[in-house]
Write a protein that holds these residues in place. Structure first.
Motif, PDB file in Angstrom:
ATOM      1  N   SER A  36       0.832  -1.208   0.000  1.00  0.00           N
ATOM      2  CA  SER A  36       0.000   0.000   0.000  1.00  0.00           C
ATOM      3  C   SER A  36       0.867   1.258   0.000  1.00  0.00           C
ATOM      4  O   SER A  36       2.048   1.228   0.364  1.00  0.00           O
ATOM      5  CB  SER A  36      -0.881  -0.026   1.258  1.00  0.00           C
ATOM      6  OG  SER A  36      -1.649   1.141   1.369  1.00  0.00           O
ATOM      7  N   GLY A  37       0.266   2.358  -0.412  1.00  0.00           N
ATOM      8  CA  GLY A  37       0.829   3.694  -0.223  1.00  0.00           C
ATOM      9  C   GLY A  37       2.274   3.873  -0.648  1.00  0.00           C
ATOM     10  O   GLY A  37       2.657   3.547  -1.783  1.00  0.00           O
ATOM     11  N   ILE A  38       3.080   4.372   0.269  1.00  0.00           N
ATOM     12  CA  ILE A  38       4.479   4.718  -0.028  1.00  0.00           C
ATOM     13  C   ILE A  38       5.291   3.467  -0.381  1.00  0.00           C
ATOM     14  O   ILE A  38       6.094   3.475  -1.315  1.00  0.00           O
ATOM     15  CB  ILE A  38       5.096   5.452   1.196  1.00  0.00           C
ATOM     16  CG1 ILE A  38       4.430   6.824   1.367  1.00  0.00           C
ATOM     17  CG2 ILE A  38       6.603   5.593   1.049  1.00  0.00           C
ATOM     18  CD1 ILE A  38       4.773   7.544   2.668  1.00  0.00           C
TER      19      ILE A  38
ATOM     20  N   THR B 273      -2.215   8.692   1.084  1.00  0.00           N
ATOM     21  CA  THR B 273      -2.199   7.223   1.147  1.00  0.00           C
ATOM     22  C   THR B 273      -3.379   6.769   2.013  1.00  0.00           C
ATOM     23  O   THR B 273      -3.984   7.587   2.716  1.00  0.00           O
ATOM     24  CB  THR B 273      -0.912   6.696   1.820  1.00  0.00           C
ATOM     25  OG1 THR B 273      -0.978   7.029   3.223  1.00  0.00           O
ATOM     26  CG2 THR B 273       0.358   7.250   1.213  1.00  0.00           C
TER      27      THR B 273
ATOM     28  N   CYS C 191       9.079   0.617   4.950  1.00  0.00           N
ATOM     29  CA  CYS C 191       7.911   1.511   4.920  1.00  0.00           C
ATOM     30  C   CYS C 191       6.791   1.050   5.826  1.00  0.00           C
ATOM     31  O   CYS C 191       5.872   1.830   6.098  1.00  0.00           O
ATOM     32  CB  CYS C 191       7.328   1.583   3.509  1.00  0.00           C
ATOM     33  SG  CYS C 191       8.462   2.195   2.273  1.00  0.00           S
TER      34      CYS C 191
ATOM     35  N   PRO D 298       8.801  11.859   5.340  1.00  0.00           N
ATOM     36  CA  PRO D 298       7.707  12.378   4.510  1.00  0.00           C
ATOM     37  C   PRO D 298       6.863  13.372   5.293  1.00  0.00           C
ATOM     38  O   PRO D 298       6.658  13.215   6.506  1.00  0.00           O
ATOM     39  CB  PRO D 298       6.875  11.128   4.182  1.00  0.00           C
ATOM     40  CG  PRO D 298       7.722   9.948   4.550  1.00  0.00           C
ATOM     41  CD  PRO D 298       8.629  10.428   5.641  1.00  0.00           C
TER      42      PRO D 298
ATOM     43  N   ALA E 299       4.592   2.312  -3.917  1.00  0.00           N
ATOM     44  CA  ALA E 299       5.237   3.210  -4.894  1.00  0.00           C
ATOM     45  C   ALA E 299       6.743   2.940  -4.963  1.00  0.00           C
ATOM     46  O   ALA E 299       7.336   2.943  -6.050  1.00  0.00           O
ATOM     47  CB  ALA E 299       4.981   4.668  -4.516  1.00  0.00           C
ATOM     48  N   CYS E 300       7.365   2.675  -3.808  1.00  0.00           N
ATOM     49  CA  CYS E 300       8.808   2.384  -3.786  1.00  0.00           C
ATOM     50  C   CYS E 300       9.088   1.080  -4.520  1.00  0.00           C
ATOM     51  O   CYS E 300      10.041   0.984  -5.309  1.00  0.00           O
ATOM     52  CB  CYS E 300       9.322   2.285  -2.345  1.00  0.00           C
ATOM     53  SG  CYS E 300       9.371   3.860  -1.495  1.00  0.00           S
TER      54      CYS E 300
ATOM     55  N   GLU F   6       2.414  13.035  -2.922  1.00  0.00           N
ATOM     56  CA  GLU F   6       1.986  11.745  -3.479  1.00  0.00           C
ATOM     57  C   GLU F   6       3.027  10.689  -3.108  1.00  0.00           C
ATOM     58  O   GLU F   6       4.207  11.018  -2.920  1.00  0.00           O
ATOM     59  CB  GLU F   6       1.873  11.837  -5.012  1.00  0.00           C
ATOM     60  CG  GLU F   6       0.882  12.873  -5.516  1.00  0.00           C
ATOM     61  CD  GLU F   6      -0.565  12.571  -5.114  1.00  0.00           C
ATOM     62  OE1 GLU F   6      -0.891  11.383  -4.913  1.00  0.00           O
ATOM     63  OE2 GLU F   6      -1.344  13.541  -4.986  1.00  0.00           O
ATOM     64  N   PRO F   7       2.628   9.400  -3.033  1.00  0.00           N
ATOM     65  CA  PRO F   7       3.596   8.341  -2.704  1.00  0.00           C
ATOM     66  C   PRO F   7       4.838   8.372  -3.614  1.00  0.00           C
ATOM     67  O   PRO F   7       5.950   8.104  -3.166  1.00  0.00           O
ATOM     68  CB  PRO F   7       2.783   7.060  -2.924  1.00  0.00           C
ATOM     69  CG  PRO F   7       1.374   7.466  -2.647  1.00  0.00           C
ATOM     70  CD  PRO F   7       1.246   8.879  -3.144  1.00  0.00           C
ATOM     71  N   GLU F   8       4.650   8.760  -4.876  1.00  0.00           N
ATOM     72  CA  GLU F   8       5.781   8.801  -5.822  1.00  0.00           C
ATOM     73  C   GLU F   8       6.820   9.848  -5.409  1.00  0.00           C
ATOM     74  O   GLU F   8       8.004   9.704  -5.737  1.00  0.00           O
ATOM     75  CB  GLU F   8       5.288   9.112  -7.249  1.00  0.00           C
ATOM     76  CG  GLU F   8       4.488   7.991  -7.901  1.00  0.00           C
ATOM     77  CD  GLU F   8       3.109   7.776  -7.268  1.00  0.00           C
ATOM     78  OE1 GLU F   8       2.543   8.742  -6.692  1.00  0.00           O
ATOM     79  OE2 GLU F   8       2.607   6.624  -7.331  1.00  0.00           O
TER      80      GLU F   8
ATOM     81  N   ILE G 271       1.252  12.690   3.053  1.00  0.00           N
ATOM     82  CA  ILE G 271       1.229  12.048   1.731  1.00  0.00           C
ATOM     83  C   ILE G 271      -0.116  11.352   1.537  1.00  0.00           C
ATOM     84  O   ILE G 271      -0.609  10.690   2.460  1.00  0.00           O
ATOM     85  CB  ILE G 271       2.369  10.989   1.622  1.00  0.00           C
ATOM     86  CG1 ILE G 271       3.726  11.589   2.048  1.00  0.00           C
ATOM     87  CG2 ILE G 271       2.431  10.394   0.221  1.00  0.00           C
ATOM     88  CD1 ILE G 271       4.251  12.704   1.192  1.00  0.00           C
TER      89      ILE G 271
END
Ligand SMILES: NC(=O)c1ccc[n+]([C@@H]2O[C@H](COP(=O)([O-])OP(=O)(O)OC[C@H]3O[C@@H](n4cnc5c(N)ncnc54)[C@H](O)[C@@H]3O)[C@@H](O)[C@H]2O)c1
Length: 260
Positions: A16-18, A196, A90, A191, A21-22, A227-229, A194
């Protein structure tokens, strides 16, 4: 493109979320990625998207608070990919409600510190050991803290304490590696707010979602949520050899939140 080609990566909280995206960005940039999380269903969807885009990835179910889980995950990493170069931690959680310090229950304190801080300790300990067994030893551990690991906020003392702990724990590990000439760098990302599912929970606490969104947008001097990106791009820099002289550092990505 190709900024982490040939590297072996692990991302916790990758469902999920960050974390998602990673995992997506590291795979797109050429790393082989192991996703770990508790949420098998959401992780399967992230994994499918990475593979559909041509990335190489696997998923391993893991609870970050369990040392046997980390031992099993590192064994799976070694068997599947032959080692570890990059870890992005994360997995995390936040308080379910704001509490005055005298009203904070010990169980809730232990839940937050257990996942965010002890989970990061166990992750880092076992990831570092595997990185040191990987040939050649070229490692980067990225622990996701928060702006709330730098500045306080009323009502969430356990979260503040857990994320502040992640910040200084990571610096200590970075210095141990540097002192012993172990070629593993350790850094934190902080962060700001964000967009998420975790933040959606905080927005939901407002009752009126529109009101909640406006409140969180206005927290940033830049005027909107991240944003997570935005965090994944920072993680990619710390994961790649472009940051080879960066260790024990804190990368703040927060739309100016802590600049005031
Ligand atoms: N979203 C924000 O505004 C924000 C701001 C600062 C820091 N952070 C931090 O970033 C990290 C990611 O947050 P997010 O916003 O993407 O949240 P998220 O809820 O979208 O994702 C968190 C992931 O962690 C996993 N997870 C939770 N507990 C776990 C456990 N015990 N074992 C394994 N996996 C577990 C969840 O299943 C989920 O997939 C967290 O550490 C969070 O504290 C988030």
């Amino acid at each position: 493109m190709g900024r982490v080609v040939g590297k072996i990566a692990l991302v916790s909280g990758a469902a999920s979320g960050i974390g998602a995206a990673c995992a997506r960005l590291l795979a797109a940039e050429g790393a082989k990625v192991m996703l770990v999380d508790l949420n098998d269903e959401m992780a399967a969807s992230v994994l499918a998207k990475i593979r559909a885009a041509g990335g190489e990835a696997e998923y391993h179910h893991l609870d970050v608070t369990s040392e046997p889980c980390w031992e099993a995950a590192m064994a799976a990493m070694e068997a599947r990919f032959g080692g570890l170069n990059i870890a992005v931690n994360c997995a995390g959680t936040s308080v379910t409600k704001l509490t005055f310090p005298t009203e904070t229950g010990l169980d809730e304190w232990r839940r937050i510190v257990g996942i965010n801080l002890e989970g990061t300790f166990l992750a880092t300990k076992h990831q570092l050991a595997l990185m040191m067994r990987t040939s050649p030893v070229v490692g980067s551990i990225i622990n996701i803290s928060s702006v709330l690991g730098i500045v306080g906020q009323p009502g969430i003392a356990s979260y503040n304490a857990s994320k502040g702990g992640v910040r200084l724990y990571s610096k200590s590990v970075a210095l141990s590696c540097a002192q012993d000439r172990v070629n593993v760098r350790v850094n934190t990302i902080h962060p700001g707010f964000i967009r998420t599912p975790l933040l959606e929970q905080s927005i939901a606490r407002f009752g009126d979602a529109e009101e909640g969104r406006k409140f969180y947008d206005n927290l940033q001097p830049i005027g909107h949520l991240g944003e997570p990106e935005d965090i994944a791009n920072g993680a990619l820099y710390l994961a790649s050899d472009e940051s080879r002289f960066v260790t024990g550092a804190e990368l703040v990505i927060d739309g100016g939140f802590t600049a005031r």
